[in-house]
Design an enzyme around this catalytic site. Sequence first.
Site, short mmCIF file in Angstrom:
data_model
loop_
_atom_site.label_atom_id
_atom_site.label_comp_id
_atom_site.label_asym_id
_atom_site.label_seq_id
_atom_site.Cartn_x
_atom_site.Cartn_y
_atom_site.Cartn_z
N LYS A 1 43.37 58.82 26.49
CA LYS A 1 43.87 57.63 25.83
C LYS A 1 43.78 57.82 24.32
O LYS A 1 42.76 58.30 23.81
CB LYS A 1 43.04 56.42 26.28
CG LYS A 1 43.72 55.09 26.13
CD LYS A 1 42.90 54.00 26.82
CE LYS A 1 43.59 52.66 26.74
NZ LYS A 1 42.81 51.60 27.42
N GLU B 1 39.98 40.35 40.83
CA GLU B 1 39.73 38.92 40.68
C GLU B 1 39.34 38.26 42.00
O GLU B 1 38.51 37.34 42.03
CB GLU B 1 40.98 38.23 40.10
CG GLU B 1 41.28 38.56 38.65
CD GLU B 1 42.07 39.84 38.47
OE1 GLU B 1 42.35 40.23 37.32
OE2 GLU B 1 42.42 40.46 39.50
N ARG C 1 45.64 35.35 40.81
CA ARG C 1 45.54 36.43 41.78
C ARG C 1 44.47 36.17 42.83
O ARG C 1 44.41 36.85 43.84
CB ARG C 1 45.24 37.75 41.04
CG ARG C 1 46.32 38.16 40.06
CD ARG C 1 45.82 39.21 39.07
NE ARG C 1 45.50 40.47 39.70
CZ ARG C 1 46.28 41.55 39.69
NH1 ARG C 1 47.46 41.51 39.10
NH2 ARG C 1 45.89 42.67 40.26
#
Length: 640
Positions: A285, A371, A399
């Site tokens: 990244k 979640e 979600r």
Amino acid sequence: MSQASKTPLLDRVHIPSDLRTLPESDLPQFAAELRKDMINAVAVTGGHLGAGLGVVELTVALHYVFDTPNDRLIWDVGHQAYPHKIITGRRDRIRTLRQGGGLSGFTKRAESDYDPFGAAHSSTSISAGLGMAVARDLKKESRNVIAVIGDGAMSAGMAYEAMNNAGAMNSRLIVILNDNDMSIAPPVGAMSAYLARLLSGKTYRGLREIGKQLAHRLPKFFEERALRAEEYARGMVTGGTMFEELGFYYVGPIDGHNLDHLLPVLKNVRDAESGPILVHVVTQKGKGYGPAEVSADKYHGVTKFDVATGAQSKSKAAAPAYTKVFGDALVAEAQRDDRIVAITAAMPSGTGLDLFANKFPDRFFDVGIAEQHAVTFAGALATEGLKPFAAIYSTFLQRAYDQVVHDIAIQSLPVRFMIDRAGLVGADGPTHAGSFDVAYLGCLPGFVIMAAADEAELVHMVATASAIDDRPSALRYPRGEGTGVALPDRGIALELGKGRIVREGTKVALLSFGTRLSECLKAADELAGYGLSTTVADARFAKPLDTDLVLRLAREHEVLVTIEEGAIGGFGSYVLQALAENGALENGLKVRTMVLPDVFIDHDTPAAMYAKAGLDAPSIVAKVFEALGREMAARNKSAS
């Protein structure tokens, strides 16, 4: 030197078919130009930088090897899709990223044929890819389907549900696992690249199939052991046993920044004739931009910045952000009550819980992008007498709705849902807007629902949530800075279901739920200029509703307007229900409810989005005059 050779390669590539005319030897230079162009663009607009930098070579390789857009390329979440946008016909608009009227910060079907599936929430790509692969087969078409998913997104159960389904169906699907953080695999190098090429090639796959057929002809005892031995041997070499168990042919890990490694492997999997394949690509990244490479978050999300130094522009905040106020308030409550624990789903800094984690590491739980698990986990903590605070963005709590209903509400467990990003959120647009939580939580029996009008109210409501021990509760607050009010030394629990009068008037009543209160006060000032004495009230609670306050406002005013930062079916609906049940609509009262319109509002500044939604001060004034039946053009400030 010819003029063509002087032209930057990026200027010669407008869409991927142009890219595929370049020789492979030009691709490293093209990737370098693409990375530089992306850095320069995000320096102007701000946005997600680190993830895109990490997939530059992978993006180039995918569009070079596959026939996009006929081949479907699906990016999970979309944070990493800026390089993809640049080479799919959107380079001329890339400096409009996340700006009003500009490009979305995520993939978006309406934006380009090269975005076959919209994204922004995590872990949807494999499910979407499988659906497209099955549709292809049913229609007897020929195309590849490629889903690119990050290691973080692979922590969500949905990704494994999709892989399990794909493996069982044996659908021809390619999944690219972009591993840029978890380091699932050992370090990659030349030997790893060689093995990946070997194992992804037709020769090995053909020999493997022959081996399977021979094994099937052996007695059952020997067949099982032969197949298991091959699986273990591959697992020892590649580390992909888990994916193989799900029915995927695993290839990798390979260096995601080395085009000499990427291209032959992608060509091999492109030409595979059957079954799902997972290619494990290891990337860095922030790759290729020094300040991002050394930053703790690899410049995941940035404001506008100076390319030379990496320094991000920082406007001086007029007031602390709601998220920080919440984090500080929860720390203060936790210092007084050691039963308080905090849960987040991969968003510690986004929710302000990094402050809590630093102070109480043993009482902080980041469960990853999960979640559903976070909600049920919090519920179980509550059954044991702890005080769980689950800090989840409004849009992400969607979600886990079944868990909120089944595991929390039905059992009346005192989980405190801290709903960040309530209302419209600006540059992230409709995928991240907190539009629906009042409606989807308010219909659940027993829930307490609060909304902070300012940062001082937020502090008091954190204390209120801590004091609610017999039922679930939700506290919603927006993204961005507060109003600048003085913060209390400590939060004091509010009386449940009791609002407050902020300003007294006689003719018009504005009843606000949430941070539109400041716009209501501005509207009241303007209405006063027209001789309309206006009461402004802060409801504080949608459930339980302050029915006494609602009836008083109805009884003492000619016009009653409710204002909220949510969709229809929320606070205004509760007020109308209360008025109807108590006969307050039968005495000539003029009632209006102001909610988010029945559309998804595209990204812009929050102020511009609220103006478009009709929830700013001028819109409130217009609504009052509409209720009174007066034409706006006829208003006269000199009227007395």
